[in-house]
Design a protein around this motif. Structure first.
Motif, short mmCIF file in Angstrom:
data_model
loop_
_atom_site.label_atom_id
_atom_site.label_comp_id
_atom_site.label_asym_id
_atom_site.label_seq_id
_atom_site.Cartn_x
_atom_site.Cartn_y
_atom_site.Cartn_z
N GLU A 1 3.75 15.52 -10.88
CA GLU A 1 2.32 15.55 -10.55
C GLU A 1 1.66 14.19 -10.76
O GLU A 1 0.54 13.98 -10.30
N LEU A 2 2.34 13.28 -11.45
CA LEU A 2 1.80 11.93 -11.60
C LEU A 2 1.66 11.23 -10.25
O LEU A 2 0.81 10.36 -10.06
N LEU A 3 2.52 11.60 -9.30
CA LEU A 3 2.48 10.96 -7.99
C LEU A 3 1.24 11.34 -7.19
O LEU A 3 0.93 10.71 -6.18
N ILE A 4 0.55 12.38 -7.64
CA ILE A 4 -0.70 12.75 -6.96
C ILE A 4 -1.76 11.68 -7.17
O ILE A 4 -2.62 11.45 -6.30
N LEU A 5 -1.69 11.01 -8.31
CA LEU A 5 -2.68 9.99 -8.62
C LEU A 5 -2.49 8.77 -7.72
O LEU A 5 -1.37 8.28 -7.54
N LEU B 1 9.57 5.09 -15.34
CA LEU B 1 9.07 5.67 -16.59
C LEU B 1 9.30 7.17 -16.72
O LEU B 1 9.05 7.72 -17.80
N SER B 2 9.75 7.84 -15.68
CA SER B 2 9.82 9.31 -15.73
C SER B 2 10.79 9.81 -16.79
O SER B 2 10.58 10.88 -17.37
N ASP B 3 11.87 9.05 -17.05
CA ASP B 3 12.85 9.50 -18.05
C ASP B 3 12.29 9.46 -19.47
O ASP B 3 12.86 10.09 -20.37
N ARG B 4 11.23 8.71 -19.69
CA ARG B 4 10.64 8.61 -21.03
C ARG B 4 9.38 9.44 -21.18
O ARG B 4 8.62 9.27 -22.12
N LEU B 5 9.16 10.33 -20.23
CA LEU B 5 7.97 11.18 -20.25
C LEU B 5 8.36 12.64 -20.36
O LEU B 5 9.40 13.06 -19.86
N LYS C 1 -5.89 5.22 -17.61
CA LYS C 1 -7.20 5.88 -17.51
C LYS C 1 -7.18 6.99 -16.46
O LYS C 1 -7.79 8.05 -16.65
N ALA C 2 -6.46 6.75 -15.37
CA ALA C 2 -6.36 7.79 -14.33
C ALA C 2 -5.64 9.02 -14.86
O ALA C 2 -6.03 10.16 -14.56
N ILE C 3 -4.61 8.81 -15.67
CA ILE C 3 -3.89 9.94 -16.27
C ILE C 3 -4.80 10.71 -17.21
O ILE C 3 -4.84 11.96 -17.20
N LYS C 4 -5.56 9.99 -18.01
CA LYS C 4 -6.46 10.65 -18.97
C LYS C 4 -7.54 11.45 -18.25
O LYS C 4 -7.86 12.58 -18.64
N GLN C 5 -8.09 10.89 -17.18
CA GLN C 5 -9.13 11.60 -16.43
C GLN C 5 -8.56 12.86 -15.77
O GLN C 5 -9.21 13.92 -15.76
#
Length: 745
Positions: free
Chosen positions: A485-489, A500-504, A469-473
């Motif tokens: 930039e995911l680490l900002i959350l 999970l970074s290798d699958r994104l 949900k945080a990613i979607k927001q």
């Protein structure tokens, strides 16, 4: 008037209060400043110079009588002394060596070390004279040293024996230990206690030649104004030259470091000579500086060698060295040539982020199966610098994990080898580049795009519902530009990101058409890599074509010669069957040999080839025998040959079936089954169809020809167009002259 007077009084009272507050603030600030000046240390430049006490014979005798205990070891405390060993002070110098030697060489007692930390030594310091002179012959050293010390000396014999597998040891002690007799020239000076030279300054030469240190040696931050001689010195315990400064020649030729050797942040102003040295354990030269020639030829590195962040201002020689473990040159800078000729690498060489400004020579270097050159992030300009190596070998040694951020190094390396006409190495780098591109395409097709994935996909990937949900927001506010930039959350921790970074992936959402375009590009690139190494391996293409020719030749022989069993059998003779099967086996064997020798993934190459040539022909063949053949001319071959001319011909425009014209029927005659070498014609037809080259113009007849057989021939002919294109493309990339014409800009 009264109002004006009251206003003036209020103003005066207010000004007085402001002055009081200002005075209090000033006093408080002054007090804080005084406290800070009292508590905080002064800068190094403003500190009081180190006070050293001149060493006299009386003071020396006192320190010898009262040694200090440091880390459980006894040591003569000569710290912060001025020790004058110059020739004009000869009487003191002789007494200094005599008194120290007497105490340090005592046997049967606990070893006594020497601590010269922060001292100033004027004149030459001959440290080897302080040790106990003894031959290395086993029977001679037995009564002198303790059992533990004898074990340490015995380690030298093991190292000498191990070095025999690489080269004959040149040091005197190794020759003595491996011999059967003792020689006076093999005597060695044994320093039994610890030696501490932290921040010591030597104004004269330092001599520790042919010395065996049984305890640790700590030379951190020492300064050597004149040359130092550590030739054939043996360090039994850890040794540290961290932050040491060698102003003149530093000679470590033939030295052996049994434990960890630390030269971190050391500075070598003149030549550093480590030729023939042996590092049994890990060695650390991190952030060291070599201002002049660095000689590491014939050095045996049995542990990890760390040269990270080292700067070589002059040439670095690693000729005939042997690296048993990892060599790290990460972030190292080579302003002049670095030479690894005839060097043995058993493990990886880390060149990540290194900077090669002149030349790196790997000529005749040997790489074990687990060895490679990691050049990701390498700074290298092919117009100014060169990387040399054996043609056809060096290109296979480069390893780059990802294409992103490494396009420039791949391009520069490829251009470097093309300029040297090492086409095979340039092609290998091109293959590496395309293989990395294929990996990126695969990730774009199957990885989860965090800018378009729904909550269910994110949760299925491994994110929690809160994190999804945080990613979607966040992406509703602003799309992600990169994965980090995911680490900002706040809801996403480093552990989750790492897993999970290798699958994104982060990109714009793909439409169905865009996805299909990428999928077709992925498929085409996969086929080119598997069947030709992306046009870089002619022998791989040759092997693929050989299997296709043998396979279709066998199929054509089968449909033409094995027709029916009843009522009248039309089948080949035993001789013909044996000939076709044996020839098929030979062609297939040599083709498989070419594939397995030249393909990085031979089984995938075979799988890809079988998918292309197996399903459709086998389906047609099964259908042919299932429905049977009922037509005229059943006892005549489906294949005809041009009876007017028999020679090797290039038949680019040839079609597999003769035209429907009586003239051609007279010119093309059916194959004769009763000829002993008739089975070769089926390979000739397969060769004509695939490569457009043959010894005779063989085609299918135009009447009473089953459509399935015609479809089989046309299918191979269509594959032949693709194959001949692949062959010509590969030749254009592997022929040196044509390759340079295409790629040099």
């Amino acid at each position: 008037m009264n109002k004006i007077c009251f206003q003036r009084r209020d103003t005066q009272r207010l000004n007085a209060e402001v002055r009081k507050v200002s005075l209090r603030s000033f006093a408080l600030s002054l007090a804080i400043l005084c406290v800070c000046l009292f508590l905080l240390p002064l800068p190094a430049a403003a500190q009081t110079p180190l006070e050293r006490t001149p060493l006299t014979l009386e003071l020396l005798q006192e320190r010898l009588r009262t040694p200090t205990v440091r880390e459980g070891n006894l040591a003569v405390d000569l710290r912060q002394m001025v020790i004058d060993l110059r020739p004009e002070n000869g009487s003191f110098r002789d007494a200094f060596y005599q008194l120290l030697r007497k105490e340090l060489q005592k046997t049967g007692v606990k070893p006594l070390g020497l601590d010269l930390s922060n001292s100033l030594v004027q004149g030459d310091f001959v440290g080897s004279d302080l040790g106990l002179r003894t031959p290395l012959y086993a029977q001679a050293i037995a009564p002198i040293f303790t059992a533990t010390e004898q074990e340490q000396l015995e380690r030298l014999r093991l190292v000498c024996l191990q070095s025999l597998a690489i080269a004959l040891p040149n040091s005197k002690d190794c020759r003595s230990l491996l011999a059967t007799e003792s020689h006076t020239s093999s005597d060695i000076s044994v320093f039994r206690g610890a030696l501490t030279l932290v921040q010591t300054r030597f104004n004269g030469q330092v001599q520790f030649r042919n010395t065996f240190f049984l305890q640790s040696v700590d030379v951190q931050g020492a300064t050597f104004i004149q040359p130092t001689n550590w030739t054939e010195t043996r360090f039994s315990r850890p040794v540290s030259f961290s932050a040491a400064n060698f102003r003149q020649l530093s000679n470590f030729q033939g030295s052996i470091f049994f434990d960890k050797a630390n030269f971190k942040q050391a500075t070598f102003q003149e030549t550093a000579d480590f030729q023939g040295a042996i590092f049994v354990n890990n060695s650390n030269f991190n952030q060291a500086k070599f201002k002049q020639l660095a000689r590491f030829s014939n050095v045996q590195w049995q542990g990890n060698a760390d040269f990270s962040n080292v700067r070589f201002f002059n040439q670095a020689q690693f000729t005939k060295a042997n690296f048993n473990q990892v060599l790290s040159l990460a972030e190292a800078t080579f302003e002049q040539a670095v030479i690894f000729r005839e060097t043995q690498f058993d493990q990886a060489v880390n060149l990540q982020g290194a900077n090669i400004l002149n030349q790196a020579d790997f000529s005749d270097a040997k790489f074990a199966q687990a060895a490679f050159l990691d050049v990701s992030g390498l700074t290298f300009n092919s117009n100014q610098a060169k990387i040399l190596g054996n043609p056809g070998q060096i290109g296979k040694m480069f390893y780059i994990p990802t294409l992103q951020g490494n396009q420039n190094i791949l391009r520069n390396l490829g251009q470097n080898f093309r300029q040297q006409q090492q086409v095979a190495d340039a092609n290998q780098l091109e293959y590496t580049k395309q293989r990395l591109r294929l990996i990126e395409l695969s990730r774009q097709l199957v990885a989860t795009n965090i800018n378009s994935a729904n909550l269910a996909s994110l949760v299925h990937l491994g994110f929690s519902l809160t994190q999804a949900k945080a990613i979607k927001q966040q992406r509703q506010i602003q799309a992600f530009r990169n994965r980090s930039e995911l680490l900002i959350l706040a809801d996403i921790d480093l552990e989750t990101y790492t897993q999970l970074s290798d699958r994104l992936i982060v990109s714009q959402p793909l439409s169905l058409g865009g996805w299909l375009v990428k999928a077709s590009g992925w498929l085409t690139l996969s086929v080119l890599l598997l069947l030709s190494g992306y046009g870089t391996s002619f022998w791989l293409v040759f092997g693929v074509g050989g299997i296709a020719i043998a396979y279709f030749g066998l199929l054509f022989w089968l449909v033409d010669r094995y027709r029916r069993l009843r009522p009248l059998p039309i089948i080949p003779t035993s001789y013909e069957t044996i000939c076709i099967l044996v020839s098929f086996s030979f062609l297939t064997f040599f083709s498989l040999l070419a594939i397995f020798r030249n393909s990085e993934q031979p089984w995938l190459t075979l799988g890809c080839l079988l998918i292309i040539i197996f399903p459709i022909p086998i389906t047609l063949l099964c259908r042919l025998y299932q429905q049977g053949r009922y037509h005229k001319l059943m006892d005549i071959s489906y294949f005809t040959e041009d009876g007017t001319l028999r020679q090797l011909r290039l038949l680019i425009g040839r079609l597999p079936v003769i035209p429907r014209n009586p003239t051609f029927r007279e010119r093309y005659m059916p194959l004769l089954w009763n000829r002993r070498w008739n089975w070769l014609n089926y390979y000739d037809f397969s060769l004509n169809n695939l490569v457009k080259l043959g010894f005779n113009d063989i085609r299918l007849r135009d009447e009473h020809l089953p459509g399935i057989i015609a479809a089989l021939a046309w299918y191979q002919w269509s594959l032949g167009l693709l194959y001949i294109t692949l062959v010509l493309w590969t030749l254009s990339r592997t022929i040196p002259g044509l390759n340079l014409l295409i790629y040099l800009k």
